[in-house]
Scaffold this active site. Structure first.
Site, PDB file in Angstrom:
ATOM      1  N   ALA A   1      29.113  42.139  54.068  1.00  0.00           N
ATOM      2  CA  ALA A   1      31.086  42.156  54.576  1.00  0.00           C
ATOM      3  C   ALA A   1      30.638  41.910  55.716  1.00  0.00           C
ATOM      4  O   ALA A   1      31.449  42.292  56.219  1.00  0.00           O
ATOM      5  CB  ALA A   1      31.230  43.699  54.386  1.00  0.00           C
TER       6      ALA A   1
ATOM      7  N   GLY B   1      36.181  26.904  46.599  1.00  0.00           N
ATOM      8  CA  GLY B   1      36.080  25.445  46.340  1.00  0.00           C
ATOM      9  C   GLY B   1      34.958  25.463  48.433  1.00  0.00           C
ATOM     10  O   GLY B   1      34.569  26.515  48.906  1.00  0.00           O
TER      11      GLY B   1
ATOM     12  N   PHE C   1      28.186  29.563  55.230  1.00  0.00           N
ATOM     13  CA  PHE C   1      27.654  28.869  53.925  1.00  0.00           C
ATOM     14  C   PHE C   1      26.944  27.874  54.066  1.00  0.00           C
ATOM     15  O   PHE C   1      25.398  27.795  53.365  1.00  0.00           O
ATOM     16  CB  PHE C   1      28.765  28.572  52.942  1.00  0.00           C
ATOM     17  CG  PHE C   1      28.494  28.501  51.663  1.00  0.00           C
ATOM     18  CD1 PHE C   1      28.707  28.985  50.425  1.00  0.00           C
ATOM     19  CD2 PHE C   1      28.257  26.801  52.029  1.00  0.00           C
ATOM     20  CE1 PHE C   1      27.865  28.225  49.265  1.00  0.00           C
ATOM     21  CE2 PHE C   1      28.211  26.169  50.339  1.00  0.00           C
ATOM     22  CZ  PHE C   1      27.403  27.461  49.421  1.00  0.00           C
TER      23      PHE C   1
ATOM     24  N   VAL D   1      21.076  43.245  48.817  1.00  0.00           N
ATOM     25  CA  VAL D   1      21.756  43.573  47.330  1.00  0.00           C
ATOM     26  C   VAL D   1      20.975  42.989  46.531  1.00  0.00           C
ATOM     27  O   VAL D   1      20.894  43.498  45.624  1.00  0.00           O
ATOM     28  CB  VAL D   1      23.374  43.164  47.414  1.00  0.00           C
ATOM     29  CG1 VAL D   1      22.622  41.280  47.500  1.00  0.00           C
ATOM     30  CG2 VAL D   1      23.912  42.693  46.535  1.00  0.00           C
TER      31      VAL D   1
ATOM     32  N   THR E   1      32.045  28.313  56.431  1.00  0.00           N
ATOM     33  CA  THR E   1      31.447  29.588  57.023  1.00  0.00           C
ATOM     34  C   THR E   1      30.275  29.897  57.209  1.00  0.00           C
ATOM     35  O   THR E   1      30.153  28.727  57.622  1.00  0.00           O
ATOM     36  CB  THR E   1      32.117  30.980  55.936  1.00  0.00           C
ATOM     37  OG1 THR E   1      30.561  30.148  54.923  1.00  0.00           O
ATOM     38  CG2 THR E   1      33.225  31.926  55.388  1.00  0.00           C
TER      39      THR E   1
ATOM     40  N   GLY F   1      32.376  35.951  57.089  1.00  0.00           N
ATOM     41  CA  GLY F   1      32.466  35.235  55.643  1.00  0.00           C
ATOM     42  C   GLY F   1      33.531  35.850  55.247  1.00  0.00           C
ATOM     43  O   GLY F   1      34.625  36.611  55.419  1.00  0.00           O
TER      44      GLY F   1
ATOM     45  N   TYR G   1      21.837  26.429  42.684  1.00  0.00           N
ATOM     46  CA  TYR G   1      23.452  27.380  43.120  1.00  0.00           C
ATOM     47  C   TYR G   1      23.888  27.494  42.024  1.00  0.00           C
ATOM     48  O   TYR G   1      24.566  28.714  42.206  1.00  0.00           O
ATOM     49  CB  TYR G   1      23.102  26.444  44.177  1.00  0.00           C
ATOM     50  CG  TYR G   1      25.062  27.491  44.520  1.00  0.00           C
ATOM     51  CD1 TYR G   1      24.936  28.507  45.193  1.00  0.00           C
ATOM     52  CD2 TYR G   1      26.134  26.737  45.167  1.00  0.00           C
ATOM     53  CE1 TYR G   1      25.253  29.590  45.674  1.00  0.00           C
ATOM     54  CE2 TYR G   1      27.271  27.485  45.463  1.00  0.00           C
ATOM     55  CZ  TYR G   1      27.451  28.601  45.501  1.00  0.00           C
ATOM     56  OH  TYR G   1      28.643  29.074  46.223  1.00  0.00           O
TER      57      TYR G   1
HETATM   58  C1  8X3 Z   1      30.636  26.782  47.640  1.00  0.00           C
HETATM   59  C2  8X3 Z   1      31.149  25.055  47.065  1.00  0.00           C
HETATM   60  O1  8X3 Z   1      31.114  23.032  46.588  1.00  0.00           O
HETATM   61  O2  8X3 Z   1      29.667  23.881  47.757  1.00  0.00           O
HETATM   62  O3  8X3 Z   1      30.177  27.606  46.292  1.00  0.00           O
HETATM   63  O4  8X3 Z   1      29.181  24.325  45.657  1.00  0.00           O
HETATM   64  S1  8X3 Z   1      29.860  24.182  46.892  1.00  0.00           S
END
Ligand code: 8X3
Length: 250
Positions: free
Chosen positions: A10, A182, A188, A59, A186, A13, A151
């Protein structure tokens, strides 16, 4: 009486955007994350709108998950909505060059962590014969791409878990929704590229990626459909994206 949602991951993102949207719509929140300072900040901000409980734990650490969730008082165990959002990508490497620690993190957070939290919360939901579990998957759970194998594997595990949960939990009055975004801008990619800002920025250049808010809006849609409706699966791309690896850049 307000509904209660538990959100993992939380502090940033999609998780943070969802927490804010839920708070603005009178959903009480159990905010979970590793960053205690960020949780405190969010709790102070959103605590003006709804009741908030924040739990700081990793987590991927089974004992921490169990111990933290066990601290919840009975009134906080009446969780209506579980958002399994915690997780991410670590590294973008060929299999033979992959760092085993990255693989372990992805399996620990994206797969095992989701299972640890869900097992406890689903048990509480079963007792109340109602609930809604939303698993944040990815297009990577539906399509494998080079350098993303582990991943992708972790997210295809999420896809299978969503389907399995639905088979076993629907008879208990619990809905399960799988959301597969997609490209969402963030932290990410910053995490995936271990803090390399240039590489992270390039992922979202020359097109308009999704924002965390876009996904929060989709989550909010899923939880607000009439009670006889179950959004089983939602894949969401930016308008410029065609599949996991195809983005039309201007
Ligand atoms: C994030 C999207 O396309 O980088 O989960 O796998 S991608």
């Amino acid at each position: 009486m307000n509904k209660i949602a538990l959100i993992t991951g939380a502090t940033s993102g999609i998780g943070e955007a969802t927490a804010k949207l839920f708070a603005r719509n009178n959903i009480d929140l159990i905010l979970c994350g590793r960053r205690k300072a960020k949780l405190d900040l969010l709790e102070r901000e959103l605590g003006e709108l709804v009741a908030i409980k924040s739990l700081s734990f990793d987590v991927g650490n089974r004992n921490e998950v169990i111990q933290s969730l066990e601290t919840l008082e009975p009134q906080w165990r009446k969780i209506d909505i579980l958002i399994n959002n915690a997780g991410g990508a670590h590294g973008l490497d060929l299999f033979i060059d992959g760092d085993i620690k990255d693989w372990e993190k992805m399996m620990d957070f994206n797969v095992k962590g989701l299972l640890y939290v869900s097992k406890i919360v689903a048990d509480w939901m079963i007792k109340r014969k109602s609930g809604h579990i939303i698993n944040i998957s990815s297009i990577a759970g539906k399509q494998v791409y080079s350098k993303g194998m582990v991943y992708c594997a972790s997210k295809s595990a999420v896809e299978s878990i969503s389907k399995g949960m639905r088979l076993e939990l629907v008879p208990h009055g619990i809905r399960v929704s799988n959301i597969a975004p997609g490209a969402v801008e963030t932290e990410f990619s910053l995490v995936r590229f271990k803090g390399n800002k240039e590489k992270a920025k390039a992922v979202y250049q020359n097109y308009t990626p999704l924002s965390a808010q876009d996904i929060a809006d989709s989550i909010y849609y899923c939880v607000n459909v009439p009670s006889h409706v179950q959004i089983a699966d939602m894949t969401i791309f930016p308008a410029s994206q065609s599949d996991a690896t195809t983005i039309h850049r201007q």
